[in-house]
Write a protein that holds these residues in place. Structure first.
Motif, PDB file in Angstrom:
ATOM      1  N   THR A   1       0.519  10.473   6.513  1.00  0.00           N
ATOM      2  CA  THR A   1      -0.305  11.079   5.512  1.00  0.00           C
ATOM      3  C   THR A   1      -0.525   9.877   4.509  1.00  0.00           C
ATOM      4  O   THR A   1      -1.723  10.418   3.823  1.00  0.00           O
ATOM      5  N   ALA A   2       0.004   8.759   4.381  1.00  0.00           N
ATOM      6  CA  ALA A   2      -0.130   8.038   3.417  1.00  0.00           C
ATOM      7  C   ALA A   2      -1.429   7.374   3.716  1.00  0.00           C
ATOM      8  O   ALA A   2      -2.210   6.693   3.047  1.00  0.00           O
ATOM      9  N   PHE A   3      -1.879   7.070   5.111  1.00  0.00           N
ATOM     10  CA  PHE A   3      -3.187   6.592   5.513  1.00  0.00           C
ATOM     11  C   PHE A   3      -4.317   7.435   5.101  1.00  0.00           C
ATOM     12  O   PHE A   3      -5.568   7.063   5.302  1.00  0.00           O
ATOM     13  N   HIS A   4      -4.113   8.643   4.654  1.00  0.00           N
ATOM     14  CA  HIS A   4      -5.297   9.586   4.222  1.00  0.00           C
ATOM     15  C   HIS A   4      -5.890   9.236   2.878  1.00  0.00           C
ATOM     16  O   HIS A   4      -6.937   9.868   2.509  1.00  0.00           O
ATOM     17  N   ARG A   5      -5.024   8.697   2.045  1.00  0.00           N
ATOM     18  CA  ARG A   5      -5.409   8.469   0.774  1.00  0.00           C
ATOM     19  C   ARG A   5      -6.540   7.238   0.754  1.00  0.00           C
ATOM     20  O   ARG A   5      -6.554   6.347   1.645  1.00  0.00           O
ATOM     21  N   THR A   6      -7.371   7.229  -0.334  1.00  0.00           N
ATOM     22  CA  THR A   6      -8.323   6.418  -0.447  1.00  0.00           C
ATOM     23  C   THR A   6      -7.806   5.128  -1.072  1.00  0.00           C
ATOM     24  O   THR A   6      -8.117   3.831  -0.822  1.00  0.00           O
ATOM     25  N   ASN A   7      -6.762   5.283  -2.239  1.00  0.00           N
ATOM     26  CA  ASN A   7      -6.222   4.114  -2.776  1.00  0.00           C
ATOM     27  C   ASN A   7      -4.915   3.774  -2.085  1.00  0.00           C
ATOM     28  O   ASN A   7      -3.974   4.549  -2.196  1.00  0.00           O
ATOM     29  N   ARG A   8      -4.816   2.601  -1.370  1.00  0.00           N
ATOM     30  CA  ARG A   8      -3.520   2.358  -0.675  1.00  0.00           C
ATOM     31  C   ARG A   8      -3.143   1.165  -1.119  1.00  0.00           C
ATOM     32  O   ARG A   8      -2.250   0.423  -0.134  1.00  0.00           O
ATOM     33  N   THR A   9      -3.246   0.660  -2.184  1.00  0.00           N
ATOM     34  CA  THR A   9      -2.545  -0.479  -2.573  1.00  0.00           C
ATOM     35  C   THR A   9      -1.205  -0.394  -3.285  1.00  0.00           C
ATOM     36  O   THR A   9      -0.491  -1.381  -3.541  1.00  0.00           O
ATOM     37  N   SER A  10      -1.006   0.794  -3.930  1.00  0.00           N
ATOM     38  CA  SER A  10       0.174   1.387  -4.283  1.00  0.00           C
ATOM     39  C   SER A  10       1.112   2.137  -3.505  1.00  0.00           C
ATOM     40  O   SER A  10       0.684   2.728  -2.589  1.00  0.00           O
ATOM     41  N   GLU A  11       2.330   2.346  -3.788  1.00  0.00           N
ATOM     42  CA  GLU A  11       3.426   3.162  -3.094  1.00  0.00           C
ATOM     43  C   GLU A  11       2.711   4.685  -3.232  1.00  0.00           C
ATOM     44  O   GLU A  11       2.246   5.032  -4.211  1.00  0.00           O
ATOM     45  N   PHE A  12       3.139   5.217  -2.147  1.00  0.00           N
ATOM     46  CA  PHE A  12       2.656   6.796  -1.805  1.00  0.00           C
ATOM     47  C   PHE A  12       4.094   7.356  -1.798  1.00  0.00           C
ATOM     48  O   PHE A  12       4.738   7.244  -1.102  1.00  0.00           O
ATOM     49  N   TYR A  13       4.033   8.689  -2.557  1.00  0.00           N
ATOM     50  CA  TYR A  13       5.575   9.418  -2.657  1.00  0.00           C
ATOM     51  C   TYR A  13       5.081  10.675  -2.133  1.00  0.00           C
ATOM     52  O   TYR A  13       4.148  11.384  -2.248  1.00  0.00           O
ATOM     53  N   GLN A  14       6.054  11.362  -1.470  1.00  0.00           N
ATOM     54  CA  GLN A  14       5.919  12.549  -0.997  1.00  0.00           C
ATOM     55  C   GLN A  14       7.010  13.223  -0.561  1.00  0.00           C
ATOM     56  O   GLN A  14       8.122  12.525  -0.042  1.00  0.00           O
ATOM     57  N   TYR A  15       7.232  14.532  -0.611  1.00  0.00           N
ATOM     58  CA  TYR A  15       8.367  15.537  -0.233  1.00  0.00           C
ATOM     59  C   TYR A  15       8.082  16.180   1.035  1.00  0.00           C
ATOM     60  O   TYR A  15       6.860  16.520   1.416  1.00  0.00           O
ATOM     61  N   THR A  16       8.839  16.095   2.077  1.00  0.00           N
ATOM     62  CA  THR A  16       8.620  16.749   3.328  1.00  0.00           C
ATOM     63  C   THR A  16       9.577  17.587   3.724  1.00  0.00           C
ATOM     64  O   THR A  16      10.779  17.353   3.535  1.00  0.00           O
ATOM     65  N   ASP A  17       9.320  18.902   3.868  1.00  0.00           N
ATOM     66  CA  ASP A  17      10.232  19.895   4.371  1.00  0.00           C
ATOM     67  C   ASP A  17      10.555  19.877   5.650  1.00  0.00           C
ATOM     68  O   ASP A  17       9.448  19.782   6.418  1.00  0.00           O
ATOM     69  N   THR A  18      11.655  19.556   6.349  1.00  0.00           N
ATOM     70  CA  THR A  18      11.877  19.639   7.824  1.00  0.00           C
ATOM     71  C   THR A  18      13.221  20.699   7.781  1.00  0.00           C
ATOM     72  O   THR A  18      13.612  21.062   7.347  1.00  0.00           O
ATOM     73  N   PRO A  19      13.317  20.785   9.448  1.00  0.00           N
ATOM     74  CA  PRO A  19      14.097  21.730   9.819  1.00  0.00           C
ATOM     75  C   PRO A  19      15.617  21.233   9.495  1.00  0.00           C
ATOM     76  O   PRO A  19      16.588  22.135   9.266  1.00  0.00           O
ATOM     77  N   ALA A  20      15.805  19.958   8.969  1.00  0.00           N
ATOM     78  CA  ALA A  20      17.264  19.270   8.614  1.00  0.00           C
ATOM     79  C   ALA A  20      17.165  19.246   7.139  1.00  0.00           C
ATOM     80  O   ALA A  20      18.054  18.643   6.575  1.00  0.00           O
TER      81      ALA A  20
END
Length: 489
Positions: free
Chosen positions: A367-386
């Motif tokens: 999903t980090a590739f979807h943002r327009t500004n890719r020069t800084s770090e991208f943060y995300q929470y991801t809910d998974t089965p684990a």
């Protein structure tokens, strides 16, 4: 046992040899000598001897006459199985000596007369079988390499990606060259090389499939030009080359050993560029401030983002009491490499290998590739089965295409990191096909059965790994390079 210098036999010669073995077997079973059988079929004994020894192929008429006199169907002489155990061993030895691998050894061709005892024959065949097994284990196929790589990844997971012995060696060497603060400079690396008996030489004609070449005889390490932009990788390449001597490596006997050595030299280079004591002090202070960030570790030690993320995994569990994950994916979402001890559910094949597997569309590394500004770090929470995981992702572009570097922790440990307040959150149910691998119902009804893509296949899918002492290296090109650059004797 009399060695013979005759070149190794080809497949057609082996076919004739098999026919000869079967002829000899049935002649002996019929109780006939060569002379007796020759008289009955109208040929001299020497001609039958040449056929039995695989030196001549009989005409069909002669073959039928021989079979008639032996009381068998002609097809019995043409079957592909050896007639007895001794014959099977003789044929196997001939086949082993006909391989390019054996011919490259330049050894004489051994014949198998009846004077060669069964025990000696068994021993020769056994040696060839073991040589073949070791050759295959050394690097024959990508499947074997994947198994070896998976085993090493699981071993490193058990030790939390930390190798204490290499940390001690790297710390001692950096102390001895006087490095105390700041990023490790090229001059410091050159001083370390000199202390170890090497001189760093930058050249622009390295063979394309080598990263560096070490001339052990003359104490030289050849590297790409120092004008590479940034030059960050040159320090690491030089340190990796030195690591083979520092860590006492010998020529690898298998692909697994080659991969193990590669892991160790990479670890050594990182431990020199980001020495344990100073890196731990830096990270512990950042944790106290609840401001851990891979980009800060990267900038503090003047290394690449991926090197900083990987180094963080070496130290996080041992010194920060954090269980972590780290991976690199390409722009298509293919997992290039990864590590975890926080139970992030990497996709894997039946053998447990993760390299080459497709990441879920909803993970931060995609999903980090979807943002327009890719020069800084991208943060995300991801809910998974684990469970839920927090990740920091940095994207970039390389010669091979775009890539993403992710590093993160389980939800409860996100509190120690910058970026924990992100509102980006996705739900991944992979490996459930409905998560991201099955199109929406309206798309399926519109296009299923009405489209046919021409898939682009990754080069590595069908390519076996190169064989040799150092997989992927062209020995001829390397030795020609050394002969060109070695100092005059």
């Amino acid at each position: 046992m009399a060695p013979d210098a005759t070149p190794a036999q080809g497949e057609s010669e082996l076919d004739r040899l098999l026919l000869g073995k079967r002829l000899r077997f049935f002649r002996a079973r019929a109780g006939l000598t060569l002379e007796q059988l020759g008289e009955r079929v109208g040929v001299v004994a020497s001609q039958l001897s040449h056929i039995e020894n695989g030196r001549r192929e009989p005409r069909l008429g002669l073959l039928q006459a021989i079979a008639r006199e032996l009381g068998i169907d002609p097809s019995e002489l043409l079957r592909r199985e050896a007639p007895d155990h001794r014959s099977a061993l003789e044929i196997e030895l001939e086949r082993a000596q006909s391989t390019p691998a054996y011919m490259r050894l330049g050894l004489p061709h051994v014949r198998t007369p009846r004077t060669l005892g069964d025990d000696a024959l068994e021993s020769l065949v056994g040696l060839h079988r073991e040589l073949t097994r070791r050759s295959r284990a050394a690097a024959a196929t990508s499947e074997e390499a994947r198994r070896a790589n998976t085993a090493i990844r699981l071993q490193m997971r058990e030790r939390d990606n930390y190798i204490h012995e290499i940390e001690l060696i790297a710390s001692d060497l950096m102390r001895r060259v006087g490095h105390t603060t700041g990023a490790v400079t090229h001059r410091t690396v050159a001083m370390l090389a000199e202390m170890l008996g090497f001189t760093l030489i930058f050249v622009d004609d390295l063979p394309s499939n080598t990263r560096s070449i070490t001339d052990l005889e003359n104490g030289r390490i050849y590297l790409p030009p120092a004008s590479i932009p940034g030059g960050h990788g040159l320090r690491s390449l030089a340190l990796q080359a030195m690591a083979h001597r520092v860590l006492g490596h010998a020529e690898p006997a298998s692909y697994a050993q080659f991969l193990e050595q590669r892991l160790q030299i990479n670890y050594f280079a990182a431990a020199c560029l980001m020495p344990e004591a100073r890196a731990v002090d830096f990270l512990q202070q950042a944790k106290r401030n609840r401001n851990l960030a891979i980009e800060d570790l990267r900038d503090a030690f003047g290394v690449t983002h991926e090197a900083a993320a990987h180094r963080f995994t070496n130290l996080a569990t041992r010194h920060l009491e954090l269980r972590v994950h780290h991976y690199r994916a390409d722009g298509e979402g293919v997992l290039v490499r990864g590590y975890e001890n926080d139970d992030l559910p990497f996709p894997s094949d039946a053998s447990g290998s993760i390299e080459g597997e497709m990441l879920c569309h909803k993970w931060g590394g995609r999903t980090a590739f979807h943002r327009t500004n890719r020069t800084s770090e991208f943060y995300q929470y991801t809910d998974t089965p684990a469970g839920t995981f927090w990740s920091s992702v940095q994207t970039g572009d390389a010669e091979q295409g775009p890539f993403a570097i992710a590093c993160g922790v389980a939800f409860d440990d996100a509190k120690w990191f910058r970026g924990r307040d992100t509102t980006e959150r996705r739900v991944s149910t992979c490996p459930d096909e409905a998560c991201c691998r099955t199109a929406a119902p309206e798309l399926l009804s519109r296009w299923q059965g009405k489209a046919w893509p021409s898939a682009r296949m990754h080069q590595h899918v069908l390519s076996p790994l190169p064989t040799g002492t150092f997989p992927g290296v062209d020995d001829t090109a390397m030795y020609e390079f050394l002969s060109k650059h070695a100092p005059e004797a």
